[in-house]
Design a protein around this motif. Structure first.
Motif, PDB file in Angstrom:
ATOM      1  N   MET A   1       0.838  -1.190   0.000  1.00  0.00           N
ATOM      2  CA  MET A   1       0.000   0.000   0.000  1.00  0.00           C
ATOM      3  C   MET A   1       0.876   1.244   0.000  1.00  0.00           C
ATOM      4  O   MET A   1       1.886   1.316   0.694  1.00  0.00           O
TER       5      MET A   1
ATOM      6  N   ARG B   1      -0.657  -6.339  -5.949  1.00  0.00           N
ATOM      7  CA  ARG B   1      -0.661  -5.201  -5.044  1.00  0.00           C
ATOM      8  C   ARG B   1      -1.402  -5.600  -3.774  1.00  0.00           C
ATOM      9  O   ARG B   1      -2.563  -5.971  -3.805  1.00  0.00           O
ATOM     10  N   HIS B   2      -0.702  -5.535  -2.688  1.00  0.00           N
ATOM     11  CA  HIS B   2      -1.273  -5.905  -1.399  1.00  0.00           C
ATOM     12  C   HIS B   2      -1.981  -4.689  -0.814  1.00  0.00           C
ATOM     13  O   HIS B   2      -1.350  -3.687  -0.507  1.00  0.00           O
ATOM     14  N   VAL B   3      -3.300  -4.796  -0.700  1.00  0.00           N
ATOM     15  CA  VAL B   3      -4.142  -3.712  -0.212  1.00  0.00           C
ATOM     16  C   VAL B   3      -4.895  -4.190   1.022  1.00  0.00           C
ATOM     17  O   VAL B   3      -4.830  -5.360   1.392  1.00  0.00           O
ATOM     18  N   ALA B   4      -5.616  -3.282   1.644  1.00  0.00           N
ATOM     19  CA  ALA B   4      -6.287  -3.588   2.910  1.00  0.00           C
ATOM     20  C   ALA B   4      -7.193  -4.817   2.841  1.00  0.00           C
ATOM     21  O   ALA B   4      -7.282  -5.572   3.802  1.00  0.00           O
ATOM     22  N   ASP B   5      -7.866  -5.026   1.700  1.00  0.00           N
ATOM     23  CA  ASP B   5      -8.796  -6.149   1.611  1.00  0.00           C
ATOM     24  C   ASP B   5      -8.223  -7.354   0.866  1.00  0.00           C
ATOM     25  O   ASP B   5      -8.962  -8.203   0.392  1.00  0.00           O
TER      26      ASP B   5
ATOM     27  N   ARG C   1      -4.728  -7.495  -5.121  1.00  0.00           N
ATOM     28  CA  ARG C   1      -5.324  -7.151  -6.416  1.00  0.00           C
ATOM     29  C   ARG C   1      -4.205  -7.163  -7.448  1.00  0.00           C
ATOM     30  O   ARG C   1      -3.101  -6.715  -7.177  1.00  0.00           O
TER      31      ARG C   1
ATOM     32  N   THR D   1      -2.973  -5.580 -10.732  1.00  0.00           N
ATOM     33  CA  THR D   1      -3.267  -4.368 -11.489  1.00  0.00           C
ATOM     34  C   THR D   1      -2.081  -3.913 -12.322  1.00  0.00           C
ATOM     35  O   THR D   1      -0.923  -4.141 -11.985  1.00  0.00           O
TER      36      THR D   1
END
Length: 109
Positions: free
Chosen positions: A13, A60-64, A67, A69
């Motif tokens: 992030m 891409r490591h995101v909060a949920d 993803r 991308t």
């Protein structure tokens, strides 16, 4: 999409810097894990199709979760062709200035 394949580590992030504002926007193409490391190519619609930009799909490591991308961080506002391969168009997308345009794209690599 070009034939190039890359091996990148995950992106966390806040690691992508977008340069948007005025007549410049960003494009985020969300796709599946089978695209990880592959490049996605775009070109301005109505212009020389051989002049393309490309970026690699990264996890891409995101909060949920994760993803997959491709992020084009700064594009002049306008319509763009997304290329399936060297000669075949996959579709078009319109990028607006001062915004992030996000689309989902799920073809097979």
């Amino acid at each position: 999409m070009s034939g190039h394949h890359h091996t990148y580590g995950p992106s966390g992030m806040g690691t992508v810097v977008l340069d948007i504002g005025g007549n410049t926007g960003a494009l985020v193409i969300v796709t599946g894990p089978e695209w990880h490391g592959h490049e996605i190519e775009i070109s301005p619609k109505g212009q020389d199709p051989s002049v393309r930009q490309h970026v690699a799909v990264r996890d891409r490591h995101v909060a949920d979760g994760v993803r997959y991308t491709a992020v084009f961080p700064a594009l002049p506002a306008g319509a763009y062709v997304i290329w399936r391969n060297e000669t075949e168009e996959a579709g078009t997308v319109v990028v607006a200035g001062a915004t992030v345009t996000e689309i989902e794209w799920w073809p097979r690599p």
